[in-house]
Enzyme design. Structure first.
Site, PDB file in Angstrom:
ATOM      1  N   TYR A 189       0.838  -1.191   0.000  1.00  0.00           N
ATOM      2  CA  TYR A 189       0.000   0.000   0.000  1.00  0.00           C
ATOM      3  C   TYR A 189       0.881   1.251   0.000  1.00  0.00           C
ATOM      4  CZ  TYR A 189      -3.274  -3.575   1.726  1.00  0.00           C
ATOM      5  OH  TYR A 189      -4.018  -4.719   1.903  1.00  0.00           O
ATOM      6  N   PRO A 214     -14.605  -7.809   2.850  1.00  0.00           N
ATOM      7  CA  PRO A 214     -15.657  -8.442   3.650  1.00  0.00           C
ATOM      8  C   PRO A 214     -17.058  -8.022   3.247  1.00  0.00           C
ATOM      9  CG  PRO A 214     -14.623  -6.686   4.905  1.00  0.00           C
ATOM     10  CD  PRO A 214     -13.811  -6.853   3.653  1.00  0.00           C
TER      11      PRO A 214
END
Length: 283
Positions: A56, A203
């Protein structure tokens, strides 16, 4: 009552609903300030598990979290991932599990996060070009040296989990999983049987949850949002699941974390559970 906490590796206590930092912009300045505010608000709301990675921003996300949260409050755990690197010649990102690369990324993470030890370090992906024993052996050495507390894996199969467990103690697995995408159900089952933390990335099926009539119906009955319903389903699905929803907006963060207080009835859970693999019927 669904448990709200879990002990990763049997001893590292965290709240089960965490935060994924991947979506936090690190620049320009205005967006960075907003990212700092989101990270701080997550901790204010009780998050004790934050997920980041070398990938990231090449470590920029790790630096952002340290700027926002250091000195860290007691109980806050920032887990990071290594094993993806940028080619010096092409600038492209790719899997790289060579021991020297893993060691360098861990040392950089320790410096960026301003810690002496990473309590949970995850291998971002298994590098097929490097022997698994070399990759995991390096992480085990780092653990012996005190730089790493526990070791996890990401995007693996049951077979790979078995192979890894023959080499190291696996504390966590981070695979893609949500109410509408259960490809890795066998991996979740293996983790549950072994007491291994399962951190589902993605999720919430972005853009899809609210479009499913059954999810929207349950949400309306509970006075909740479809996103909250899908997160509550994950928390009910297995005691080893630790969702890490990510966002760059405080309102979405607050919406996500409120899902920890949402209790699904057995009937609601069953209605949602039956959605796996089912296409949305035509209007």
């Amino acid at each position: 009552m669904t448990s709200t906490t879990f002990r990763i590796g049997g001893d590292l206590a965290v709240r089960r609903l965490g935060f994924g930092a991947m979506r936090l912009p690190t620049e320009p300045a205005a967006e960075r300030e907003a990212s700092l505010a989101v990270a701080r608000r997550a901790v204010e709301l009780g998050v004790t598990l934050i997920d980041t990675a070398h990938l990231y921003g090449g470590g920029a996300n790790e630096e952002l979290l340290a700027e926002a949260l250091y000195p860290y409050p007691d109980g806050l755990q920032i887990t990071t991932k290594v094993g993806v690197a940028r080619s010096a010649s092409t600038g492209e990102w790719g899997l790289d599990g060579r021991p020297a690369v893993l060691r360098a990324q861990v040392d950089h993470a320790l410096r960026r996060l301003r810690v002496d030890r990473i309590e949970l370090l995850q291998l971002h992906r298994i590098d097929p070009e490097t022997p698994l024993a070399d990759q995991l052996g390096t992480l085990a050495e780092l653990r012996s040296e005190g730089k790493v507390g526990r070791i996890g894996l990401s995007e693996i199969t049951v077979t790979e989990l078995d192979q890894a467990r023959a080499i190291i103690d696996v504390a966590s697995v981070q695979n893609r999983y949500n109410l509408l995408d259960r490809e890795h159900e066998p991996v979740l089952a293996a983790c549950e049987a072994a007491g291994i933390a399962f951190l589902p990335w993605r999720p919430v099926a972005a853009g899809a949850s609210g479009a499913r009539a059954e999810i929207a119906s349950v949400a309306a009955e509970l006075g909740a949002t479809p996103t909250q319903v899908t997160l509550a389903w994950l928390l009910s699905r297995s005691p080893v699941i630790l969702p890490i929803p990510g966002t760059a907006r405080i309102d979405h963060l607050e919406e996500n974390l409120a899902a920890a207080r949402l209790q699904l009835s057995p009937a609601h859970y069953d209605r949602l559970d039956r959605l796996s693999g089912q296409p949305e019927p035509p209007c």
